[in-house]
Every structure is written in C-alpha cells, then in structure tokens.
Motif scaffolding. Structure first.
Motif, PDB file in Angstrom:
ATOM      1  N   ASN A  37      31.782  -9.505  10.637  1.00 18.70           N
ATOM      2  CA  ASN A  37      31.307 -10.721   9.974  1.00 18.70           C
ATOM      3  C   ASN A  37      31.089 -10.526   8.478  1.00 18.70           C
ATOM      4  N   ASP A  38      30.809  -9.290   8.069  1.00 13.91           N
ATOM      5  CA  ASP A  38      30.535  -8.993   6.656  1.00 13.91           C
ATOM      6  C   ASP A  38      31.177  -7.652   6.307  1.00 13.91           C
ATOM      7  N   PRO A  39      32.516  -7.605   6.173  1.00 15.30           N
ATOM      8  CA  PRO A  39      33.234  -6.329   6.000  1.00 15.30           C
ATOM      9  C   PRO A  39      32.756  -5.496   4.816  1.00 15.30           C
ATOM     10  N   GLU A  40      32.357  -6.133   3.735  1.00 20.57           N
ATOM     11  CA  GLU A  40      31.958  -5.369   2.549  1.00 20.57           C
ATOM     12  C   GLU A  40      30.692  -4.560   2.782  1.00 20.57           C
ATOM     13  N   ASN A  41      29.890  -4.982   3.738  1.00 17.80           N
ATOM     14  CA  ASN A  41      28.637  -4.274   4.018  1.00 17.80           C
ATOM     15  C   ASN A  41      28.646  -3.589   5.377  1.00 17.80           C
ATOM     16  N   ALA A  42      29.847  -3.331   5.907  1.00 14.65           N
ATOM     17  CA  ALA A  42      29.956  -2.682   7.211  1.00 14.65           C
ATOM     18  C   ALA A  42      29.373  -1.267   7.156  1.00 14.65           C
ATOM     19  N   LYS A  43      28.706  -0.876   8.217  1.00 11.62           N
ATOM     20  CA  LYS A  43      28.121   0.467   8.276  1.00 11.62           C
ATOM     21  C   LYS A  43      28.140   0.984   9.701  1.00 11.62           C
ATOM     22  N   LEU A  44      27.915   2.276   9.829  1.00  9.63           N
ATOM     23  CA  LEU A  44      27.858   2.920  11.130  1.00  9.63           C
ATOM     24  C   LEU A  44      26.429   2.899  11.669  1.00  9.63           C
ATOM     25  N   PRO A  45      26.273   2.998  12.984  1.00  9.46           N
ATOM     26  CA  PRO A  45      24.923   3.181  13.524  1.00  9.46           C
ATOM     27  C   PRO A  45      24.316   4.479  12.988  1.00  9.46           C
ATOM     28  N   LYS A  46      23.027   4.490  12.821  1.00 13.46           N
ATOM     29  CA  LYS A  46      22.363   5.701  12.357  1.00 13.46           C
ATOM     30  C   LYS A  46      22.377   6.752  13.463  1.00 13.46           C
ATOM     31  N   MET A  47      22.704   7.986  13.092  1.00 10.30           N
ATOM     32  CA  MET A  47      22.803   9.046  14.090  1.00 10.30           C
ATOM     33  C   MET A  47      21.464   9.265  14.799  1.00 10.30           C
ATOM     34  N   GLU A  48      20.353   9.160  14.081  1.00 11.61           N
ATOM     35  CA  GLU A  48      19.068   9.358  14.754  1.00 11.61           C
ATOM     36  C   GLU A  48      18.815   8.285  15.807  1.00 11.61           C
ATOM     37  N   SER A  49      19.299   7.066  15.536  1.00 13.48           N
ATOM     38  CA  SER A  49      19.153   5.985  16.518  1.00 13.48           C
ATOM     39  C   SER A  49      20.052   6.230  17.725  1.00 13.48           C
ATOM     40  N   LEU A  50      21.288   6.699  17.479  1.00 14.43           N
ATOM     41  CA  LEU A  50      22.194   7.017  18.574  1.00 14.43           C
ATOM     42  C   LEU A  50      21.629   8.141  19.452  1.00 14.43           C
ATOM     43  N   LYS A  51      21.067   9.163  18.823  1.00 17.41           N
ATOM     44  CA  LYS A  51      20.516  10.284  19.587  1.00 17.41           C
ATOM     45  C   LYS A  51      19.323   9.838  20.419  1.00 17.41           C
ATOM     46  N   GLU A  52      18.486   8.989  19.851  1.00 11.94           N
ATOM     47  CA  GLU A  52      17.345   8.471  20.612  1.00 11.94           C
ATOM     48  C   GLU A  52      17.829   7.647  21.798  1.00 11.94           C
ATOM     49  N   ALA A  53      18.817   6.778  21.556  1.00 14.82           N
ATOM     50  CA  ALA A  53      19.347   5.950  22.639  1.00 14.82           C
ATOM     51  C   ALA A  53      19.984   6.811  23.719  1.00 14.82           C
TER      52      ALA A  53
END
Length: 339
Positions: free
Chosen positions: A139-155
C-alpha cells in the motif's frame, strides 16, 4: 487464507473438446469462480449440456465455499465456527468445531511431523507479522519495511504445534499456549480440493489458485494438460500430462513485496523466520492434493537431498527451479513432461 497477489503458480491448458457418449455429443465446459480462498477457481469437465455442467460446478463451488469459510482466519461468518473463532477463543476455553476442522488439523499434525516442522500451521503469530508488513509495503512502497527480528523471535516462541490440543471425541480445539495462532494457508487450498475431488465425478479438472487436481482423464481417456508457471514470467516451463492426481507449485513470485529494492515472498522458514532462499519454485505431482501442498512448501525450504527423502517417503515427484533458472527433476518426473 493465502492471498495471491502475483501470478498464479500453475495454469491449466485445455486440449481436445468433445466426444460421443451414449449417442450424445458431450463437450468440455469450464466454470470460473472468484469467491474462494482469495484466488481464482476453475472447474473443467465434460457434460451433456451447459446446464448440466453448471449445476455440477455450482455444487462443487458450494462445497469449496464451506471449506473457505471454515478455514478463514480473517473473517467471521454467521453460524460458522471457523479458524478465526479458534484463534480468538481457544487460548481461553476448548472450542467446539466442525469435524472437518478436526480432520484438517490432524493431517496438519501429520505434515508437521513428516516435514520435521517445516510445515507448521501453528506459526500464525510469525506469519501475521509478515502479512502486516507486506500489506503495508504494497500500500505504501516507499515506506516498506521488514518485520523487526526481535518481534519475529518473540512470536516464534508461540509456535509449538504440540500445544494445540485436539480432542477428537469432543471435537474441540484448545491452545495450552494462549498466544498460539493457527494459519493453515500452506495446506488449506490443497486439502480442501482433495476433499471435494474425492466425492466428485470422474473426468474433472479442479484448480483452486493453481492447486490442480484431476479426478480422472477426459472422457476420451486422454490426459489433461497442465502448464507449470515460469517463476521469471513468460512462457510455461513445461506442460505436463496428468490423468489423475494433483499438481501443486510453491514459488517466490507470489505474495511478494519489495524492501530497499529486494523482493520478499510469503514462504517463511520456521528456522530463520525469513523467506526461504533455496529455490525459485518447486512443483509437486502427487496423488493427494493436501499432501502435495504440504510437500511443495517443505521442499521449497529444504536442500534437494532432504527434499528427495520426503518425496521417497510419500511416493511423490518434484521439479525444482533454482535462482539461475536451472531445473532439477526427481526420478520419474520427466516422464510426465509433454513439452
């Protein structure tokens, strides 16, 4: 449900058009539906009339719609206790569900054990982080980002499928870890297609988002022809002869988005918590569509030698495509190739 945002993995090619049966000219008809599993469903087969085929296709569509609603993790439906309801409540109390959900989850547990955790429908908490960032990035390609690794590890600490408690006798599901979330997108389409195909007439071709299942050859006993998508676009890599069974492909060109010029797809490795990088695509040919779906995901996340061991255990065949476009076949796959 998987949301197909790029080209379909597998496309169907139709050859032959009619034959005489019981003195009646039967033609091959086609019906297309757009309301199932957020993708395109195509049903093809012979019938004595367009009306007769439309009635049959409508029946199959209604059956698939029931599975679509049962396995949806995003939407509620009146009178339906689905996977969204399980995710919302199963961490608090056992949730009574339709037997078809129990059967799906029991098969998912089998796939989890078979693939040593590579296919894990309890990874919903991890996949939701990727789903959110992918939607934001599209929806907003210019501000696209990856999930934060700390959030992925917690999940990822809340993805133990053994904590999904399935009570067959009571037909209930309970999460002993209240933060587990189910996401059956890796297997739902294929599993649903298999259930519907098992009760469908012979001689049909059913494709749901490229999960293709033949219930038998065409009426003149010739095989169907299924095209395998080129992950780089353009012409098909191959067309395959299929008289019965299923063809399923997983690829890196679906449901993808770009961050800093690099594409990230939707097939997430439970070990790295990032998209798999071994292959561009993997195509499975197998008797069972649900198993085919699971195998296509697992082999996409494994080196070829480990993938071949899975194929041998399941009696399936595969084609791998690497980043340079090189193709590799398991024993017996090349015999299916038409072009």
């Amino acid at each position: 449900m998987k949301r197909i945002l790029c080209a379909l993995l597998v496309c169907i090619l139709l050859t032959g058009c009619s034959q005489k049966t019981r003195q009646t000219e039967e033609k091959i008809y086609e019906a297309t539906f757009l309301s199932l599993f957020d993708t395109v469903t195509v049903i093809k087969g012979a019938a004595e009339s367009k009306e007769a085929f439309s009635e049959l296709a409508g029946q199959l569509q209604r059956e698939l719609l029931q599975y679509h609603q049962l396995f949806d993790i995003y939407n509620d439906y009146e009178g339906v206790v689905n996977l969204k309801a399980i995710n919302d409540r199963a961490g608090e109390v056992p949730v009574a569900v339709d037997r078809r959900i129990i059967d799906l989850l029991l098969d998912c547990k089998r796939y989890y054990e078979l693939t040593n955790g590579k296919v894990n429908v309890a990874m919903g908490s991890v996949l939701e982080l990727w789903h959110e960032e992918r939607n934001n990035g599209l929806n907003d390609p210019e501000n696209a980002k990856l999930p934060k690794m700390e959030s992925l590890k917690e999940a990822s600490t809340h993805t133990d499928f053994d904590k999904v408690i399935i009570d067959e006798e009571a037909s209930t599901v309970f999460f002993s870890d209240p933060d587990i979330r189910l996401d059956v997108g890796a297997v739902a389409k294929g599993w649903s297609v298999q259930r519907v195909a098992e009760n469908a007439p012979a001689g049909l071709l059913i494709s749901v988002g490229g999960n293709v299942c033949a219930t038998g050859p065409k009426r003149d006993m010739t095989p169907w022809v299924v095209g395998v998508q080129n992950p780089s676009g353009g012409d098909y890599l191959h067309t395959l002869y299929v008289s019965s069974g299923c063809v399923v492909t997983s690829g890196d060109y679906q449901r993808c988005y770009a961050v800093d010029g690099k594409l990230y797809h939707h097939i997430i490795d439970p070990e790295t918590l990032f998209p798999g990088t071994f292959w561009r695509s993997v195509t499975i040919v197998c008797d069972d569509s649900g198993l085919s779906d699971a195998l296509s995901t697992a082999l996409f996340l494994l080196p070829m030698e480990e993938g071949q061991m899975l194929l041998d255990a399941c009696g399936a065949k595969a084609m791998w495509v690497d980043a340079d476009g090189n193709q590799y076949y398991s024993p017996g796959f090349d015999a299916l190739i038409r072009t």
